[in-house]
Design an enzyme around this catalytic site. Structure first.
Site, PDB file in Angstrom:
ATOM      1  N   GLU A   7      -4.150   3.983 -10.234  1.00 52.53           N
ATOM      2  CA  GLU A   7      -3.905   3.889 -11.687  1.00 52.53           C
ATOM      3  C   GLU A   7      -3.871   2.420 -12.126  1.00 52.53           C
ATOM      4  O   GLU A   7      -4.331   2.078 -13.212  1.00 52.53           O
ATOM      5  CB  GLU A   7      -2.593   4.591 -12.039  1.00 52.53           C
ATOM      6  CG  GLU A   7      -2.704   6.112 -11.900  1.00 52.53           C
ATOM      7  CD  GLU A   7      -1.382   6.812 -12.136  1.00 52.53           C
ATOM      8  OE1 GLU A   7      -0.452   6.607 -11.319  1.00 52.53           O
ATOM      9  OE2 GLU A   7      -1.248   7.517 -13.129  1.00 52.53           O
ATOM     10  N   GLU A  31      -0.808  12.364  -6.056  1.00 47.42           N
ATOM     11  CA  GLU A  31       0.538  12.704  -6.542  1.00 47.42           C
ATOM     12  C   GLU A  31       0.835  14.198  -6.455  1.00 47.42           C
ATOM     13  O   GLU A  31       1.967  14.597  -6.172  1.00 47.42           O
ATOM     14  CB  GLU A  31       0.712  12.247  -8.010  1.00 47.42           C
ATOM     15  CG  GLU A  31       0.870  10.754  -8.190  1.00 47.42           C
ATOM     16  CD  GLU A  31      -0.447  10.003  -8.312  1.00 47.42           C
ATOM     17  OE1 GLU A  31      -1.489  10.540  -7.879  1.00 47.42           O
ATOM     18  OE2 GLU A  31      -0.435   8.880  -8.826  1.00 47.42           O
TER      19      GLU A  31
HETATM   20  C1  LIG Z   1       8.869   8.963 -14.416  1.00 42.23           C
HETATM   21  C2  LIG Z   1       8.278   8.114 -13.369  1.00 42.23           C
HETATM   22  C3  LIG Z   1       6.919   7.574 -13.712  1.00 42.23           C
HETATM   23  C4  LIG Z   1       6.326   6.969 -12.492  1.00 42.23           C
HETATM   24  C5  LIG Z   1       4.858   7.117 -12.490  1.00 42.23           C
HETATM   25  C6  LIG Z   1       4.372   6.948 -11.113  1.00 42.23           C
HETATM   26  C7  LIG Z   1       3.031   7.580 -10.911  1.00 42.23           C
HETATM   27  C8  LIG Z   1       2.563   7.279  -9.538  1.00 42.23           C
HETATM   28  C9  LIG Z   1       2.978   8.014  -8.517  1.00 42.23           C
HETATM   29  C10 LIG Z   1       2.561   7.663  -7.156  1.00 42.23           C
HETATM   30  O1  LIG Z   1       1.860   6.714  -6.897  1.00 42.23           O
HETATM   31  S1  LIG Z   1       3.160   8.655  -5.916  1.00 42.23           S
HETATM   32  C11 LIG Z   1       2.497   7.933  -4.444  1.00 42.23           C
HETATM   33  C12 LIG Z   1       1.053   8.238  -4.294  1.00 42.23           C
HETATM   34  N1  LIG Z   1       0.595   7.724  -3.029  1.00 42.23           N
HETATM   35  C13 LIG Z   1       0.505   8.458  -1.944  1.00 42.23           C
HETATM   36  O2  LIG Z   1       0.761   9.628  -1.943  1.00 42.23           O
HETATM   37  C14 LIG Z   1       0.053   7.755  -0.708  1.00 42.23           C
HETATM   38  C15 LIG Z   1       1.005   8.026   0.416  1.00 42.23           C
HETATM   39  N2  LIG Z   1       0.644   7.315   1.621  1.00 42.23           N
HETATM   40  C16 LIG Z   1      -0.375   7.683   2.417  1.00 42.23           C
HETATM   41  O3  LIG Z   1      -1.122   8.587   2.174  1.00 42.23           O
HETATM   42  C17 LIG Z   1      -0.545   6.905   3.678  1.00 42.23           C
HETATM   43  O4  LIG Z   1       0.670   6.335   3.988  1.00 42.23           O
HETATM   44  C18 LIG Z   1      -1.618   5.780   3.586  1.00 42.23           C
HETATM   45  C19 LIG Z   1      -1.380   4.889   2.398  1.00 42.23           C
HETATM   46  C20 LIG Z   1      -3.016   6.437   3.484  1.00 42.23           C
HETATM   47  C21 LIG Z   1      -1.545   4.933   4.873  1.00 42.23           C
HETATM   48  O5  LIG Z   1      -1.668   5.767   5.991  1.00 42.23           O
HETATM   49  P1  LIG Z   1      -1.327   5.219   7.467  1.00 42.23           P
HETATM   50  O6  LIG Z   1      -1.594   6.347   8.401  1.00 42.23           O
HETATM   51  O7  LIG Z   1      -2.034   3.966   7.694  1.00 42.23           O
HETATM   52  O8  LIG Z   1       0.206   4.854   7.456  1.00 42.23           O
HETATM   53  P2  LIG Z   1       1.489   5.797   7.314  1.00 42.23           P
HETATM   54  O9  LIG Z   1       2.087   5.982   8.640  1.00 42.23           O
HETATM   55  O10 LIG Z   1       1.154   7.009   6.531  1.00 42.23           O
HETATM   56  O11 LIG Z   1       2.424   4.900   6.399  1.00 42.23           O
HETATM   57  C22 LIG Z   1       2.978   3.685   6.893  1.00 42.23           C
HETATM   58  C23 LIG Z   1       4.385   3.552   6.352  1.00 42.23           C
HETATM   59  O12 LIG Z   1       4.312   3.404   4.941  1.00 42.23           O
HETATM   60  C24 LIG Z   1       5.121   4.376   4.300  1.00 42.23           C
HETATM   61  N3  LIG Z   1       4.461   4.730   3.026  1.00 42.23           N
HETATM   62  C25 LIG Z   1       3.180   5.035   2.832  1.00 42.23           C
HETATM   63  N4  LIG Z   1       2.931   5.221   1.538  1.00 42.23           N
HETATM   64  C26 LIG Z   1       4.095   5.022   0.900  1.00 42.23           C
HETATM   65  C27 LIG Z   1       4.482   5.058  -0.466  1.00 42.23           C
HETATM   66  N5  LIG Z   1       3.601   5.334  -1.445  1.00 42.23           N
HETATM   67  N6  LIG Z   1       5.764   4.819  -0.742  1.00 42.23           N
HETATM   68  C28 LIG Z   1       6.666   4.521   0.209  1.00 42.23           C
HETATM   69  N7  LIG Z   1       6.358   4.455   1.530  1.00 42.23           N
HETATM   70  C29 LIG Z   1       5.090   4.702   1.850  1.00 42.23           C
HETATM   71  C30 LIG Z   1       5.146   5.540   5.272  1.00 42.23           C
HETATM   72  O13 LIG Z   1       6.246   6.358   5.048  1.00 42.23           O
HETATM   73  C31 LIG Z   1       5.224   4.803   6.589  1.00 42.23           C
HETATM   74  O14 LIG Z   1       6.568   4.391   6.712  1.00 42.23           O
HETATM   75  P3  LIG Z   1       7.297   4.367   8.115  1.00 42.23           P
HETATM   76  O15 LIG Z   1       7.203   5.761   8.642  1.00 42.23           O
HETATM   77  O16 LIG Z   1       6.528   3.415   8.957  1.00 42.23           O
HETATM   78  O17 LIG Z   1       8.679   3.959   7.817  1.00 42.23           O
END
Ligand SMILES: CCCCCCC/C=C/C(=O)SCCNC(=O)CCNC(=O)[C@H](O)C(C)(C)COP(=O)(O)OP(=O)(O)OC[C@H]1O[C@@H](n2cnc3c(N)ncnc32)[C@H](O)[C@@H]1OP(=O)(O)O
Length: 719
Positions: free
Chosen positions: A103, A123
């Site tokens: 976004e 999302e």
């Molecule tokens: C009223 C409120 C208005 C707000 C509007 C907001 C609108 C937007 C909403 C969003 O953006 S929701 C989030 C959307 N994003 C996702 O769903 C992506 C999620 N992540 C992934 O799919 C994967 O992590 C990745 C980015 C493709 C990377 O994959 P990879 O296999 O390389 O690593 P992972 O082991 O999955 O992740 C590493 C580490 O990072 C943490 N993590 C990943 N993404 C997020 C995130 N978006 N937020 C917080 N943490 C995240 C994941 O948990 C891992 O953590 P640890 O296990 O190492 O502690």
């Protein structure tokens, strides 16, 4: 959390710095807001490039922050400011641009992506919608049908697909940031009005209502009872029918209805549970981060039945050479053809060449002598497996690791017949093994940490979600599922029909109820196991009446079906009747109704009307109750492990989080009350008796699921 640099004298380079995925935490939102203000206000700056540190643009909003109401700088305002600014802003996308990250890119005037980048709005998979303008900008950019598809499924797309769809302006094999800087210098002189997506006219197809109706039906069919995809459709409809500002208001209202819903909590829990489960720990202190797995290049698969074929395919498609062993020429040839066919179809689907050169088929066990690992996948028969493990001890070089693909037999008993008990463990694949994502890795009491680390790492390499569990009959998944199927059978005795039980479970969110699933898997599988364990057949204690075994209630109804040759879909009848053997359309069968009535008359059971609530409570509370026992016994380390097993191996609906999370959502006190009630009504069903751990957690005030681990004091861990 966002770095600012002036490059080439006139460009502001803003780098998101929040490893590992540069999530848009409140500190990052603050950082970008400040840096954008600075860039737009500095007369030296003519254009802006936004990129992410460590070759990752941005993984979206910080999901951990969703546990509380959102505070800090608003993404919506930030993105509107970027878009409205008078200086061109270019997103340099490397790695990922997901959710809020994509976004952010949509708010920029141009998007340059690295050819290996992946983009999307996932999302919906977290029970939310893209509420920072994603539902309003994306349809204006790529059209309603393509935007609907991406937003309602959450699918990521490759940079190439993104370019085709018009989501990005350019892709590059070079460093995207460097390319974006050069691009920015050229963009300075160009007008920006046509680059502000929110101002674009929506390309509307003529049959808009029909399109939205069709997508709604599709979504309802695929994800019954799941709220987020429907809210996504409504938000995109608002984009199609309202001006941008009103569409944004609708987007925000719909997001508010989802944000604190139980489904969003469950789905976000699943996201983290999957990652938690991968971080295995053994009581010795050995864990994922401190034990190096072996590098596996050559594997042997023993047995080319359904499981063995799927395992061979899973290994070969990640580049591991496989020697597949069978005992008879005909079985070997059938297995060979099936494996090759599966690999060829898989390669065609992925647009790659099938790695058939990695396969070798043999009738001689001697041929496996030099492999790194053996995965045994023969018939589920302990004496056969023991014989094989003894032979493998003699044949294989001393460094070969030995794994058994058993669904419930004692892994340590097999280790005990080998010359290397510490190098033996279980790898429980789920059928079909090349499709199903779950792998239970069973740690025997003598399995070394290297043996476990290698199984976990190999599973991950094969694309599996791996969970390390202890050794007990049925391990975690099948041990628990028995309590669930037992309840379903008892409910039939008491007055329910298979279609009623299945209906309630499917309404709850399972893709298939317990009886339809049993028909699909084949009733003979469980029958054979019950015969082997003396629950039915000639070994039954003659003093036991048909509906009691070892002092407990037992339902012989599944055995009665098997005795009549009703093995499920493959025989054209089981709990349901099918159009033909192998058919898939399940119809209620009057013969089953008759069989149940006859059974109730014979054992003087007065049938009663059973509510959907009781069907769900009996089947699912008992499942969670056994999950608590699994934790108590140290067979699983944490509730997340159990939930991941149920999500990926047993089709538990993801928007309910898994059996343990579901119990937590219902309220542990309520689950305890209802189990006490049902146990009082059925004292001969020990699984209905509330577990000690459940009672303990309730006595401690029902702590949140993430804190249960602190209350699990196991006598001794089996891991
Ligand atoms: C009223 C409120 C208005 C707000 C509007 C907001 C609108 C937007 C909403 C969003 O953006 S929701 C989030 C959307 N994003 C996702 O769903 C992506 C999620 N992540 C992934 O799919 C994967 O992590 C990745 C980015 C493709 C990377 O994959 P990879 O296999 O390389 O690593 P992972 O082991 O999955 O992740 C590493 C580490 O990072 C943490 N993590 C990943 N993404 C997020 C995130 N978006 N937020 C917080 N943490 C995240 C994941 O948990 C891992 O953590 P640890 O296990 O190492 O502690």
């Amino acid at each position: 959390m966002a770095r600012y640099e002036l490059v080439k004298g006139s460009l502001a380079l803003i780098t998101l710095t929040n490893p590992p995925v540069n999530a848009l935490s409140s500190a990052v939102r603050y950082g970008i807001t400040e840096k954008i203000k600075r860039a737009l206000g500095d007369p030296k700056v003519k254009a802006v490039v936004i990129c992410g540190e460590n070759e990752r643009f941005c993984g979206g909003a910080d999901i951990r922050e969703f546990a509380a109401p959102m505070r800090g700088h608003s993404l919506v305002m930030l993105f509107d400011d970027i878009e409205a600014g008078e200086k061109p802003v270019i997103a340099a996308i490397e790695g990922v641009a997901l959710g809020g990250g994509f976004e952010l890119a949509l708010a920029c005037h141009y998007r340059i992506a690295h050819s290996k980048a992946r983009l999307g709005l996932p999302e919906v998979t977290l029970g939310l919608l893209p509420a920072a303008g994603g539902t309003q900008r994306l349809p204006r950019l790529i059209g309603i049908p393509a935007a609907l598809e991406l937003i309602t499924t959450g699918h990521h797309v490759s940079a190439q697909e993104a370019l085709k769809l018009g989501m990005v302006d350019q892709i590059t094999d070079e460093n995207a940031c460097k390319m974006a800087v050069e691009f920015a210098l050229r963009a300075v002189a160009k007008p920006l009005s046509s680059r502000r997506i929110s101002t674009l006219t929506m390309p509307c197809p003529p049959n808009l209502d029909a399109l939205f109706e069709a997508v709604t039906m599709q979504v309802q069919k695929k994800a019954r009872g799941v709220m987020a995809p429907l809210a996504c459709i409504q938000a995109v409809r608002a984009a199609a029918t309202l001006p941008y500002s009103k569409g944004m208001k609708r987007e925000s209202e719909l997001m508010a209805s989802l944000f604190s819903s139980s489904q969003a909590r469950a789905l976000q829990y699943c996201f983290f549970a999957q990652r938690t489960a991968g971080k295995w720990t053994l009581p010795s202190g050995a864990q994922w981060s401190n034990i190096k797995p072996r590098d596996i290049r050559r594997a042997a698969v023993i047995g080319l039945g359904t499981m063995g074929r799927g395992i061979a395919v899973s290994l070969a498609r990640v580049g591991i050479s496989v020697i597949a062993v069978e005992t008879e020429k005909k079985l070997l040839e059938t297995g060979r053809q099936m494996v090759i066919g599966m690999l060829e179809r898989d390669a065609k689907r992925r647009g790659v060449t099938a790695s058939l050169y990695l396969l070798q088929f043999t009738l001689s066990l001697q041929d496996v002598k030099d492999v790194d690992i053996v995965i045994e996948a023969v018939f589920e028969d302990m004496s056969l497996k023991k014989r094989l493990f003894r032979d493998l001890s003699k044949v294989c070089r001393p460094s070969t690791l030995l794994y058994t693909n058993t669904s419930g037999l004692d892994v340590d008993a097999l280790a005990g017949v080998t010359d290397r008990p510490h190098m033996v463990a279980g790898m429980h694949f789920f059928s079909p093994a090349h499709v199903m994502k779950l792998l239970e890795v069973i740690c025997g009491p003598r399995s070394s940490s290297e043996t476990i680390a290698t199984a976990m790492s190999l599973g991950k390499r094969m694309g599996k979600v791996c969970v390390a569990v202890g050794n007990c009959p049925g391990f975690v998944g099948n041990r628990m599922v028995k309590t669930y199927t037992d309840q379903a059978n008892f409910l039939l005795e008491e007055g329910a029909t298979p279609e009623q039980v299945d209906g309630a479970l499917e309404e709850f969110g399972f893709a298939m109820g317990v009886f339809r699933m049993s028909d699909l898997a084949g009733l003979d599988v469980g029958w054979r196991i019950r015969k082997e364990s003396g629950l039915t057949g000639p070994d039954v204690d003659p003093k036991d009446p048909p509906h009691r075994r070892q002092g407990h209630r037992y339902s012989p109804i599944p055995d009665m079906l098997c005795e009549q040759g009703r093995m499920g879909q493959k025989t054209g009848c089981g709990w349901y009747v099918y159009e033909k053997p192998g058919g898939t359309e399940a119809k209620p069968d009057p013969l089953i109704q008759k069989l149940l009535e006859g059974y109730r008359v014979r054992y003087s059971i007065q049938p009663r009307k059973i509510s959907s609530q009781e069907l769900i409570e009996r089947c699912l509370y008992v499942l969670a109750n056994e999950g608590f026992r699994v934790l108590e016994d140290g067979i699983a380390v944490q509730p997340e492990d159990i939930d991941v097993i149920y999500l990926f191996g047993y089709g538990f609906p993801r928007h309910r989080g898994g059996p343990m999370f579901y119990a937590n959502m219902v309220g542990l006190g309520r689950v305890l009350d209802r189990l006490e009630h049902y146990h009082h009504a059925h004292p001969d069903v020990p699984h209905l008796k509330p577990s000690q751990l459940l009672k303990k957690l309730v006595a401690c005030g029902s702590p949140p699921i993430q804190k249960w681990k602190e209350h699990i004091k196991t006598m001794h861990s089996h891991l």
